[in-house]
Enzyme design. Structure first.
Site, PDB file in Angstrom:
ATOM      1  N   HIS A 109      61.167 -47.238  -0.253  1.00  0.00           N
ATOM      2  CA  HIS A 109      60.770 -48.366  -1.110  1.00  0.00           C
ATOM      3  C   HIS A 109      59.688 -48.012  -2.130  1.00  0.00           C
ATOM      4  O   HIS A 109      59.641 -48.585  -3.201  1.00  0.00           O
ATOM      5  CB  HIS A 109      60.344 -49.578  -0.263  1.00  0.00           C
ATOM      6  CG  HIS A 109      59.172 -49.320   0.638  1.00  0.00           C
ATOM      7  ND1 HIS A 109      59.299 -48.721   1.873  1.00  0.00           N
ATOM      8  CD2 HIS A 109      57.844 -49.585   0.500  1.00  0.00           C
ATOM      9  CE1 HIS A 109      58.110 -48.641   2.446  1.00  0.00           C
ATOM     10  NE2 HIS A 109      57.209 -49.151   1.623  1.00  0.00           N
ATOM     11  N   ASP A 110      58.812 -47.071  -1.783  1.00  0.00           N
ATOM     12  CA  ASP A 110      57.709 -46.744  -2.700  1.00  0.00           C
ATOM     13  C   ASP A 110      57.893 -45.405  -3.402  1.00  0.00           C
ATOM     14  O   ASP A 110      56.920 -44.831  -3.891  1.00  0.00           O
ATOM     15  CB  ASP A 110      56.376 -46.757  -1.938  1.00  0.00           C
ATOM     16  CG  ASP A 110      55.758 -48.149  -1.913  1.00  0.00           C
ATOM     17  OD1 ASP A 110      56.113 -48.980  -2.782  1.00  0.00           O
ATOM     18  OD2 ASP A 110      54.923 -48.400  -1.021  1.00  0.00           O
ATOM     19  N   LYS A 113      56.149 -44.449  -6.650  1.00  0.00           N
ATOM     20  CA  LYS A 113      54.719 -44.121  -6.757  1.00  0.00           C
ATOM     21  C   LYS A 113      54.518 -42.682  -7.183  1.00  0.00           C
ATOM     22  O   LYS A 113      53.428 -42.303  -7.613  1.00  0.00           O
ATOM     23  CB  LYS A 113      54.007 -44.393  -5.422  1.00  0.00           C
ATOM     24  CG  LYS A 113      53.750 -45.866  -5.188  1.00  0.00           C
ATOM     25  CD  LYS A 113      52.885 -46.078  -3.960  1.00  0.00           C
ATOM     26  CE  LYS A 113      52.663 -47.571  -3.723  1.00  0.00           C
ATOM     27  NZ  LYS A 113      52.066 -47.806  -2.404  1.00  0.00           N
ATOM     28  N   HIS A 165      58.617 -56.155  -4.074  1.00  0.00           N
ATOM     29  CA  HIS A 165      57.407 -56.933  -4.390  1.00  0.00           C
ATOM     30  C   HIS A 165      57.730 -58.261  -5.074  1.00  0.00           C
ATOM     31  O   HIS A 165      56.834 -58.917  -5.614  1.00  0.00           O
ATOM     32  CB  HIS A 165      56.451 -56.116  -5.270  1.00  0.00           C
ATOM     33  CG  HIS A 165      55.805 -54.980  -4.535  1.00  0.00           C
ATOM     34  ND1 HIS A 165      54.822 -55.154  -3.583  1.00  0.00           N
ATOM     35  CD2 HIS A 165      56.027 -53.649  -4.593  1.00  0.00           C
ATOM     36  CE1 HIS A 165      54.455 -53.969  -3.102  1.00  0.00           C
ATOM     37  NE2 HIS A 165      55.182 -53.029  -3.698  1.00  0.00           N
ATOM     38  N   ASP A 193      57.338 -54.440   5.364  1.00  0.00           N
ATOM     39  CA  ASP A 193      56.334 -53.584   4.717  1.00  0.00           C
ATOM     40  C   ASP A 193      54.957 -54.248   4.786  1.00  0.00           C
ATOM     41  O   ASP A 193      53.954 -53.600   5.088  1.00  0.00           O
ATOM     42  CB  ASP A 193      56.758 -53.359   3.258  1.00  0.00           C
ATOM     43  CG  ASP A 193      55.897 -52.315   2.562  1.00  0.00           C
ATOM     44  OD1 ASP A 193      55.538 -51.314   3.209  1.00  0.00           O
ATOM     45  OD2 ASP A 193      55.600 -52.499   1.361  1.00  0.00           O
TER      46      ASP A 193
END
Ligand SMILES: [Fe+2]
Ligand SMILES: [Fe+2]
Length: 271
Positions: A109-110, A113, A165, A193
């Site tokens: 999911h990240d 980054k 998000h 999360d």
């Protein structure tokens, strides 16, 4: 195709169509060979696709791992988000296949980054509006990275990266989607999360207790999170916490994220 069959087919094709033969046993034998050939081809294609999927999974999970490292995480968060999301998918009646895919997709999911400069990602204290915008873009970057692949699990991972998000009430980012406009995968991973991040130590704060985190989660029912999903989580909270504790106790290595059989832990936990 052998020559007898070819001759037979040429002889009878104009009259009886391409599968006509002098006698039915020759036709059956030929059909048997076609079937065997087709089965072999399908098997080989499936093997090749599986290998491509595994190679993709290894590369992208590694990249997600690199992104998480920069965010001072140990990597167990990724593992937990995958397995807890799989349990969630199972509890809300998704198929085994979808649940298994979410276990692989959710840990990424990240991944976006990786594209966020250290000056923003590691900045202590609050963000300026511009920095907040840069940080929020990790969702879009992630979807771009994962969306390059047409393999269904990465399409799912791209959806998760893009929407984890977004908020149920429309106040999230990047698109301000609301309610069921947010794919179920993104809604599930957002909740898992949130809970998991609260209950682990971060460089800037100690972990919240499970009780505190559950209160914070309940406060977001219908705000950040799908109210029905919050209800399911609360109903099965013991199962989630038990699975999380088992994952922590198992101290699984990074390679476990890549093994399709790593859902063994989930099976042992009773789903
Ligand atoms: Fe994120
Ligand atoms: Fe996370």
């Amino acid at each position: 195709m052998d020559s007898v069959a070819t001759t037979l087919m040429q002889q009878y094709e104009p009259r009886y169509g391409s599968l006509a033969f002098a006698d039915s046993s020759a036709a059956l034998a030929q059909l048997g060979r076609y079937t065997a050939d087709l089965k072999r081809l399908v098997r080989e294609k499936e093997d090749a696709l599986r290998q491509i999927e595994q190679a993709h999974l290894a590369a992208l999970t590694l990249l997600s791992r690199a992104a998480e490292f920069r965010d001072d995480d140990t990597g167990v968060h990724m593992d937990r988000v995958g397995l807890l999301s799989q349990l969630f998918a199972h509890l809300i009646g998704r198929s085994e296949e979808e649940s298994r895919m979410l276990r692989m997709a959710a840990p990424m999911h990240d991944i976006g980054k990786i594209a966020i400069p250290d000056a923003v990602l590691k900045k202590p204290g609050g963000y300026s509006t511009e920095e907040r915008q840069v940080m929020n873009n990790h969702t879009v970057f992630g979807a771009e990275i994962l969306g390059q692949s047409e393999i269904p699990v990465f399409q799912m991972a791209a959806d998760v990266a893009l929407t984890h998000h977004e908020c149920w009430d429309g106040s999230g980012y990047p698109a301000g989607l609301r309610g069921s406009q947010i794919p179920w995968t993104g809604r599930v991973v957002a909740l898992i999360d949130f809970f998991d991040a609260l209950t682990m130590d971060r460089v800037y704060r100690k972990a919240f207790s499970d009780e505190q985190a559950l209160v914070m989660l309940a406060e977001q029912r219908g705000r950040k999170f799908d109210p029905e999903l919050v209800d399911v989580f609360m109903q099965h909270v013991d199962q989630f916490i038990q699975l999380r504790d088992e994952i922590n106790a198992a101290a699984r290595d990074y390679a476990a994220l890549l093994r399709p059989d790593s859902s063994q832990l989930a099976r042992e936990a009773g789903f």
